[in-house]
Design a protein around this motif. Structure first.
Motif, PDB file in Angstrom:
ATOM      1  N   ILE A   1       0.864  -1.184   0.000  1.00 46.97           N
ATOM      2  CA  ILE A   1       0.000   0.000   0.000  1.00 46.97           C
ATOM      3  C   ILE A   1       0.896   1.228   0.000  1.00 46.97           C
ATOM      4  CG2 ILE A   1      -1.848   1.225   1.187  1.00 46.97           C
ATOM      5  CD1 ILE A   1      -2.583  -1.445   2.510  1.00 46.97           C
ATOM      6  N   LYS A   2       0.763   2.042  -1.042  1.00 47.72           N
ATOM      7  CA  LYS A   2       1.571   3.249  -1.152  1.00 47.72           C
ATOM      8  C   LYS A   2       0.787   4.436  -0.606  1.00 47.72           C
ATOM      9  CE  LYS A   2       4.407   5.901  -4.400  1.00 47.72           C
ATOM     10  NZ  LYS A   2       4.869   6.034  -5.803  1.00 47.72           N
ATOM     11  N   VAL A   3       1.430   5.174   0.279  1.00 44.18           N
ATOM     12  CA  VAL A   3       0.819   6.358   0.883  1.00 44.18           C
ATOM     13  C   VAL A   3       1.732   7.544   0.619  1.00 44.18           C
ATOM     14  CG1 VAL A   3      -0.340   5.016   2.673  1.00 44.18           C
ATOM     15  CG2 VAL A   3       1.935   5.939   3.109  1.00 44.18           C
ATOM     16  N   PRO A   4       1.196   8.770   0.638  1.00 43.71           N
ATOM     17  CA  PRO A   4       2.065   9.936   0.471  1.00 43.71           C
ATOM     18  C   PRO A   4       3.015  10.075   1.651  1.00 43.71           C
ATOM     19  CG  PRO A   4      -0.175  10.610   1.004  1.00 43.71           C
ATOM     20  CD  PRO A   4      -0.221   9.134   0.743  1.00 43.71           C
TER      21      PRO A   4
ATOM     22  N   PRO B   1      -1.530  15.142   2.854  1.00 48.24           N
ATOM     23  CA  PRO B   1      -1.918  16.057   1.774  1.00 48.24           C
ATOM     24  C   PRO B   1      -2.324  17.419   2.321  1.00 48.24           C
ATOM     25  CG  PRO B   1      -3.628  14.420   2.151  1.00 48.24           C
ATOM     26  CD  PRO B   1      -2.458  13.989   2.968  1.00 48.24           C
ATOM     27  N   VAL B   2      -2.140  18.430   1.506  1.00 39.67           N
ATOM     28  CA  VAL B   2      -2.486  19.791   1.905  1.00 39.67           C
ATOM     29  C   VAL B   2      -4.001  19.899   2.026  1.00 39.67           C
ATOM     30  CG1 VAL B   2      -2.302  22.225   1.283  1.00 39.67           C
ATOM     31  CG2 VAL B   2      -0.430  20.651   0.752  1.00 39.67           C
ATOM     32  N   PRO B   3      -4.498  20.381   3.150  1.00 37.44           N
ATOM     33  CA  PRO B   3      -5.967  20.476   3.295  1.00 37.44           C
ATOM     34  C   PRO B   3      -6.556  21.462   2.301  1.00 37.44           C
ATOM     35  CG  PRO B   3      -4.857  21.607   5.097  1.00 37.44           C
ATOM     36  CD  PRO B   3      -3.794  20.875   4.341  1.00 37.44           C
ATOM     37  N   MET B   4      -7.804  21.214   1.928  1.00 35.01           N
ATOM     38  CA  MET B   4      -8.482  22.060   0.956  1.00 35.01           C
ATOM     39  C   MET B   4      -8.852  23.402   1.595  1.00 35.01           C
ATOM     40  SD  MET B   4     -10.975  19.269  -0.878  1.00 35.01           S
ATOM     41  CE  MET B   4     -11.639  20.525  -1.943  1.00 35.01           C
ATOM     42  N   THR B   5      -8.730  24.435   0.807  1.00 38.84           N
ATOM     43  CA  THR B   5      -9.100  25.764   1.273  1.00 38.84           C
ATOM     44  C   THR B   5     -10.613  25.946   1.197  1.00 38.84           C
ATOM     45  OG1 THR B   5      -8.824  26.714  -0.922  1.00 38.84           O
ATOM     46  CG2 THR B   5      -6.877  26.660   0.502  1.00 38.84           C
TER      47      THR B   5
END
Length: 658
Positions: free
Chosen positions: A579-582, A586-590
């Motif tokens: 399982i590949k994860v970042p 991730p940058v949260p959405m504005t």
């Protein structure tokens, strides 16, 4: 069955067992098969029964003796209809008039429609159609009927030819079926004729037409197998600049260096190319009849720089045949045909950077007899030149796809550990299966079968299955990187174990004999990894966590007609999932991205915020400095074009020239 031969196996001791075959029919009133007894013989109608006894299993072969060719006129002993055979058979195994096993076969066999004439291997000579056309009468367009004004039509009788004998088609081979070409002077097919057409047109009769040039010039068509080659050099003088990971290794003859390997379907391919820096360990089942020699060991290999290196071959004799001979198809006799064959080949490629420095091959040979099944083993291992006689860390710090996952047992004095899966062989029993290591980045699913009796205790069965599964995981930690040091605990991640569900109730007694719930028959290995950087443009992948869990099943004894003193099978499996994860969350959405979804580039095909995408930081196809320079140059050229197209610029330019 849909063919003239079918094989089956009778498991167990066949001593004193009488095999017979009978033709069965269905009762028209009840719709059931007629009862069978043990008084049959090994031949029924056009069917023969052949039994090859073995140690633990007997091979039962049922074959059809009749001819399966379609009937020709005035022919006998053939098939009158395409569906040639529709019969129902029963194969019985009896001992002392007691039926032990029964096999029901429904045969629907179609007639053989393959060519039965004499085949010739001579090459076909295709005549030149310019002078010897394949169709000598082009105006003959209707089969079995006379074409009007076609004097070469063989279907036209002399009486019919008298009607149009003076109006036959003129042209090549009895008919002008091609339209006039555009270059003909008398042709008026062109809609717009240029003024110079009368000077360059062609004065020719329709018998001499350029369409004749479209005919294929006949030549000798000889079938041949294309060589397994690829061009290494696309232009003269271009040198081979070395191998990259995954590139096929080439030989001196510009061919692939091939070693038998397994395909995605599990079958062995004899001419599979060896990829650079990709290890493998495969087993291929074969027998003496289908055995084939591989690539000769005197073939020289391209080192990567244009030079060629010779293989260093060492031959050894196999002493323990039990590791390679999985089973025997028949009993041994006094006159058994045996030959010396290759049992295993071990290749070690010593590499440095993009080149191969040395190839060491160890060939294990032994005697293979007729009727034996051989599990050939082929291993390829790439070893860095820096790792020889060195103890320091070397090579890529991160994992590479296809390399074994590094494991350690920190609770033992010898910290070396293993993380393996099953590779079944022969009948698929766990006692015969090998355990190759888990390869990084490759999801896998494998298993084997356990022999379980009807009186098996459920608690003992759970413990036995758990012990078999735990034997694959001889480790407490897994290396984060390929060069993790055994002396540094920070280079390792601990394996998270989720123990299987244990039931305290023995359900194999009483009325539930032969049924055991909560058997941990499935081992699940989940490995979480991420890209943590790059080294010389190569992504570096690191393992972040490893989890091991078990899935339980309910086992129930499977038996045939009788269940006494018989053995059933319990399949146990092991699966590996990567399982590949970042590497970073991730940058949260504005709030703008949440409220105005029409401007979200991930949800819409048209993305206005990325109108100048090559000039943004999101574009990674080229270095950002080059993209910025090219963008500024493009903007300057657009500004210059706008200035030069302005009327005042032309006035200023003309005034400067005066």
């Amino acid at each position: 069955m849909s063919g003239p031969r079918v094989n089956s196996f009778f498991l167990g001791n066949s001593s004193g067992v009488n095999f017979s075959i009978i033709l069965s029919s269905v009762d028209e009133e009840t719709g059931k098969l007629q009862l069978a007894n043990c008084s049959g013989i090994k031949r029924a109608g056009d069917w023969n029964l052949n039994v090859t006894p073995g140690m633990n299993a007997s091979k039962v072969t049922i074959s059809l003796t009749r001819n399966l060719q379609l009937c020709l006129p005035n022919a006998t002993d053939c098939c009158t209809t395409p569906l040639c055979v529709v019969e129902m058979l029963q194969v019985l195994a009896c001992r002392d008039s007691v039926m032990l096993a029964r096999l029901l076969i429904q045969a629907e066999i179609y007639a053989n429609s393959s060519f039965t004439g004499n085949m010739s291997e001579n090459a076909t000579i295709i005549p030149s159609q310019v002078f010897h056309p394949l169709g000598s009468c082009p105006c003959d367009l209707t089969a079995g009927a006379c074409d009007v004004r076609c004097c070469c039509d063989l279907e036209c009788t002399p009486d019919l030819k008298q009607l149009f004998n003076e109006s036959c088609f003129n042209g090549v081979f009895g008919g002008d079926v091609n339209p006039p070409f555009d270059q003909l002077c008398s042709s008026q097919s062109m809609e717009y004729i240029p003024d110079w057409f009368p000077f360059l047109c062609v004065q020719s009769s329709l018998n001499n037409t350029p369409f004749l040039g479209y005919f294929y010039h006949g030549s000798t068509s000889t079938p041949r197998v294309p060589p397994f080659k690829i061009p290494l050099q696309t232009s003269p003088g271009r040198l081979f600049t070395g191998y990259r990971q995954g590139d096929p290794i080439m030989t001196e003859e510009n061919e692939y260096f091939s070693i038998p390997q397994q395909s995605m379907a599990g079958q062995c391919i004899g001419n599979a190319p060896v990829a650079y820096l990709q290890n493998f360990d495969v087993k291929c089942l074969t027998n003496l009849a289908s055995y084939k020699e591989g690539l000769p060991h005197d073939v020289r290999v391209n080192s990567g720089t244009g030079d060629f290196i010779q293989q260093n071959v060492i031959y050894r004799t196999i002493t323990d045949m039990g590791k390679f001979i999985t089973e025997s198809e028949s009993l041994y006799t006094d006159e058994v045909l045996c030959h010396n064959v290759t049992f295993a080949e071990d290749y070690t490629f010593i590499w440095k950077d993009k080149n191969i420095e040395q190839i060491n091959v160890t060939v294990f040979v032994g005697s293979l007899c007729d009727g034996e099944i051989l599990a050939q083993r082929f291993t390829v291992k790439f070893q860095s030149l820096k790792s020889i006689n060195a103890t320091v860390l070397f090579g890529n710090p991160g994992y590479q796809v296809g390399k074994p996952v590094k494991a350690a047992n920190m609770n033992a004095s010898d910290t070396f550990g293993s993380l393996n899966i099953w590779q079944p062989a022969g009948r698929g029993l766990c006692t015969l299966a090998t355990s190759p290591p888990v390869l990084f980045g490759l999801d896998s699913f494998s298993g084997c079968v356990l022999e379980v009796g009807i009186d098996e205790d459920c608690s003992l069965l759970r413990g036995n299955v758990t012990e078999k599964l735990n034997s694959l995981i001889q480790a407490t930690h897994v290396g984060k990187r390929d060069n993790s040091s055994y002396s540094d605990l920070n280079d390792w991640v601990e394996i998270i174990r989720l123990d299987p569900f244990n039931s305290d109730t023995n359900v194999s007694s009483g009325n539930l004999k032969g049924i055991c719930p909560d058997i941990p028959a499935n081992l699940n290995i989940r490995i979480i990894f991420a890209d943590v950087g790059a080294l010389q443009g190569i992504p570096q992948q690191e393992i972040l966590a490893v989890q091991i869990s078990y899935s339980t099943v309910m086992w129930q004894f499977q038996c045939g007609l009788i269940c006494e003193n018989s053995i059933s099978f319990l399949p146990i499996t092991a699966s590996v999932q990567f399982i590949k994860v970042p590497a970073q969350p991730p940058v949260p959405m504005t709030r703008f991205q949440i409220n105005y979804t029409e401007f979200d580039c991930n949800r819409n095909d048209v993305c206005w915020p990325q109108l100048f995408y090559p000039l943004t930081r999101f574009y990674t196809g080229e270095p950002y400095s080059q993209c910025l320079a090219k963008g500024l140059l493009l903007a300057f050229l657009a500004l210059l074009a706008a200035i030069m197209s302005n009327p005042w610029f032309s006035k200023l330019w003309n005034s400067s020239l005066v």
